[in-house]
Design a protein around this motif. Structure first.
Motif, PDB file in Angstrom:
ATOM      1  N   ASP A  61       0.825  -1.054   0.033  1.00 37.97           N
ATOM      2  CA  ASP A  61      -0.099   0.165   0.000  1.00 37.97           C
ATOM      3  C   ASP A  61       0.916   1.150  -0.073  1.00 37.97           C
ATOM      4  O   ASP A  61       1.704   1.300   0.856  1.00 37.97           O
ATOM      5  N   GLY A 111      -0.080   4.365   0.661  1.00 32.29           N
ATOM      6  CA  GLY A 111      -0.713   5.418   1.324  1.00 32.29           C
ATOM      7  C   GLY A 111       0.207   5.928   2.357  1.00 32.29           C
ATOM      8  O   GLY A 111       0.394   7.088   2.491  1.00 32.29           O
ATOM      9  N   ARG A 116       3.476   9.822  -7.815  1.00 36.17           N
ATOM     10  CA  ARG A 116       2.161   9.671  -8.677  1.00 36.17           C
ATOM     11  C   ARG A 116       2.719   9.505 -10.075  1.00 36.17           C
ATOM     12  O   ARG A 116       2.214   8.617 -10.853  1.00 36.17           O
ATOM     13  N   GLY A 153      -4.864   2.546  -3.570  1.00 30.32           N
ATOM     14  CA  GLY A 153      -3.748   2.771  -3.037  1.00 30.32           C
ATOM     15  C   GLY A 153      -2.666   1.910  -2.889  1.00 30.32           C
ATOM     16  O   GLY A 153      -1.805   1.608  -2.105  1.00 30.32           O
TER      17      GLY A 153
END
Lengths: 243, 450
Positions: free
Chosen positions: B379, B381, B396, B413
């Motif tokens: 993940d 996040g 990103r 995510g």
């Protein structure tokens, strides 16, 4: 005394030979903290249990709600390290305590090294009598050897810088708890070793071979008089001090 | 190989055996800071110990390690004394805390030291830090330095894992890297180890070496498989003649090109998987049932300075010149120069020279990258949460490009490395590293980087 068939089962007080008056560890245990009225209550609620060799009274990760007093016999404290190895963290003997705090997940396992007896006191009952006798738990912890004392002992032993020092300190530590005078006024002490050599090596952070070599060396230079699988005889205090 | 992925192979990405990378260590980390961390280790906390032996008899030209060719054993002896002194200094810092769980001897050539001198180091560990019969002892060996009876002596000392630097079996390749080590020599070493009961033998192989061709390397892999190691690592040779002088002895024109490197790595991967090895991380292979394969299957694989490992200890303590310790968020590296290292230990000071203390943000990035490299998914996040707006945008953007080219799958995510993209795992991981991602975006994204 508990027969073979009821090993591990709860046994109420009052059976032949197990009365509290005859209890050898009474003076060292929580019982000495109790007044006669409380004592009557204790007799109703506490239980003496026979624990067969290799059976656990507390298991790591499992809840524990009782305080245990070791009445006779011995226990090994251990925990599983992150890598799955078992670490021996201490030994409990007659008069020692386990389970000093009620917990949802015990931090260690306590297994009998031999057929042993314990008295167990539910913590909720101890809390109950604490209302009448404030601080009883603290006094209890202050007077006996608990798992916390054992951790202290362990760090002291592990801080010793030679294998001989570690082994001798270990024997002395056990001598102070369960050692007895040798028969015939020799002044020597017989120290029972109810645990396996592997347990001792694990506990002292030594390899088995190093432990065996060290024991042999200590015997050769007289710091150990006699050595068997389950006991060691050490010289009289005076000899040890002058050595 | 997916043609869209080709452009990523020229990418340099950190190895992520630590985060932050050792390249970012500075002199802010002092012996006192390290001692303070040692004193906070738990009574029964497992420790992983690493001993660096920086000596070799001969110079391999590809080597990027901290080592020196030493023909005077006396000097190695004073180094062994320093190692024992350093163990005592660490023990003082620990005050009885911590239980060694694994001990790894790396190099250089650890078996440059005699079995007696290795025994002395191990004995000091036992008395100062504690050792049990379950403590795992591992050693990297150079089979050319094994004398009759050495393997038996190593096993007698408790070594149960032995890793052999094979690199390549082809005589021409061996000549081009100055490591002449006939197949028969390795074969005899393995036979000795099996006779002595070693159940965990590991081979290191290198692709991208001079004179390697697809067919010669396949033959080397075949020979490696025939010897039946329990584990293998297949690393890519990094040619950095600017910073590693000895690599200048390798002729650039002998080096296989980027395309060939991909073919070599993929051939090794296919052959090892075909031979029944399980892929562990992106460059390790282990027989099913081997502890490394088990750790991977249980998702307990870790990454440390030795690569992928089943060593679960949170605290690792390095001994010897240039060795790196990692204790509770602090990376501390010993002096690299052997004489400085020895002198500092002799004067009673832990020989820490540099390092870095992880911030909470570093921890999040470190764990995310480690999880991604060890399990191929994670993940994102926690990384985004700690990143600045500019960094988050760079991350990103980098991930977006990787996803577009099918190197990763990115849903909500969560990212996952595409099947067959193991060779790009480090490049993909670098997209999660705010520093790398920003540099890359500023330099014009993946495709334009050299």
């Amino acid at each position: 005394m508990a027969s073979k068939t009821c090993l591990g089962e709860q046994q109420r007080m009052g059976g032949p030979g197990v009365g509290c008056d005859l209890c050898e560890v009474r003076e060292r245990s929580i019982c000495s903290e109790l007044g006669p009225r409380e004592f009557t209550q204790v007799e109703k609620i506490m239980a003496r249990r026979a624990i067969a060799r290799n059976k656990a009274i507390m298991a790591e990760g499992e809840p524990n709600d009782s305080l245990y007093v070791i009445v006779d016999g011995s226990f090994r404290l251990s925990k599983i390290l992150e890598d799955g190895r078992r670490q021996v963290t201490g030994f409990l003997f007659k008069g020692d305590f386990a389970g000093v705090r009620s917990t949802g997940a015990s931090a260690y396992t306590a297994e009998a090294l031999e057929d042993s007896h314990v008295c167990n006191f539910p913590h909720r009952f101890l809390d109950e009598i604490s209302k009448d006798a404030p601080g009883v738990k603290d006094r209890l912890i202050a007077r006996g050897q608990t798992e916390y004392h054992k951790a202290q002992d362990h760090i002291v032993l592990l801080g010793k810088k030679t294998a001989e020092e570690r082994v001798i300190s270990f024997i002395d530590m056990i001598d102070r708890t369960i050692g007895v005078d040798e028969a015939g006024d020799t002044g020597r002490r017989v120290v029972p070793l109810p645990m396996s050599r592997q347990d001792i090596a694990d506990y002292l952070g030594l390899r088995l071979e190093t432990l065996s070599r060290t024991l042999a060396l200590l015997k050769k230079d007289g710091r150990i008089c006699d050595l068997s699988r389950s006991a060691v005889t050490i010289p009289a205090q005076a000899v040890r001090v002058s050595a | 190989m997916n043609p869209l992925w080709r452009k990523y192979f020229s990418q340099r990405a950190p190895r992520y055996t630590s985060y932050p990378s050792a390249l970012l260590f500075d002199s802010s980390v002092t012996p006192a800071a390290y001692t303070a961390k040692l004193s906070k280790i738990g009574l029964y906390q497992p420790l992983s110990l690493y001993f660096h032996v920086p000596f070799c008899r001969r110079q391999c030209w590809y080597c990027g390690c901290n080592m020196r060719v030493e023909n005077n054993y006396e000097r190695a002896l004073s180094y062994v004394d320093a190692l024992r002194g350093e163990i005592r200094l660490v023990a003082r810092g620990l005050g009885g805390r911590g239980r060694p769980q694994t001990i790894h001897f790396g190099g250089g050539t650890p078996n440059y030291l005699s079995a007696d001198d290795l025994a002395g180091v191990i004995e000091t560990v036992e008395l100062e830090l504690g050792l049990t019969d379950q403590t795992r002892l591992a050693i990297e060996i150079d089979p050319r330095e094994l004398k009759t009876g050495d393997v038996r002596r190593l096993v007698g000392l408790g070594f149960s894992r032995i890793s052999i630097g094979v690199q390549d079996f082809d005589p021409e390749v061996q000549a081009a890297i100055n490591r002449i080590q006939p197949f028969e020599l390795v074969e005899a070493a393995v036979a000795d180890m099996r006779t002595a009961g070693v159940a965990d033998i590991s081979f290191d192989l290198l692709y991208g070496l001079p004179k390697q061709t697809l067919s010669s390397f396949k033959e080397s892999i075949e020979k490696a498989i025939a010897l039946g190691p329990d584990r293998l690592s297949v690393f890519g040779y990094a040619h950095l003649p600017q910073s590693i002088k000895r690599q200048r002895l390798i002729r650039e024109e002998d080096l296989p090109g980027g395309e060939t490197r991909v073919d070599l790595a993929e051939a090794a991967d296919a052959m090892l998987i075909g031979a029944g090895y399980a892929r562990v991380g992106f460059d390790h292979y282990a027989r099913p049932g081997n502890s490394l394969a088990n750790a991977a299957a249980r998702r307990q694989l870790r990454r440390n300075f030795q690569g992928f490992t089943d060593d679960a200890a949170e605290a690792s303590i390095g001994f010897g010149a240039s060795a790196i310790s990692h204790v509770n968020g602090l990376y501390a590296q010993n002096a690299k120069a052997i004489d400085i290292y020895k002198n500092q230990v002799r004067s009673g000071i832990l020989p820490i020279e540099r390092g870095v203390e992880r911030t909470l943000r570093d921890e999040a990035i470190a764990h995310t990258i480690e999880e991604f490299l060890c399990t191929t998914e994670t993940d994102i996040g926690p990384v985004l949460a700690g990143a600045s707006a500019k960094e988050a945008e760079a991350i990103r953007q980098s991930l977006g490009e990787l996803a577009e080219d099918g190197v990763i799958e990115w849903r909500a995510g969560h990212i996952r490395l595409a099947d067959g993209a193991g060779l790009l795992a480090r490049v993909a991981a670098s997209a999660l590293d705010p520093l790398e991602a920003r540099n890359r975006v500023e330099a014009g994204r993946f495709s334009c980087a050299v």
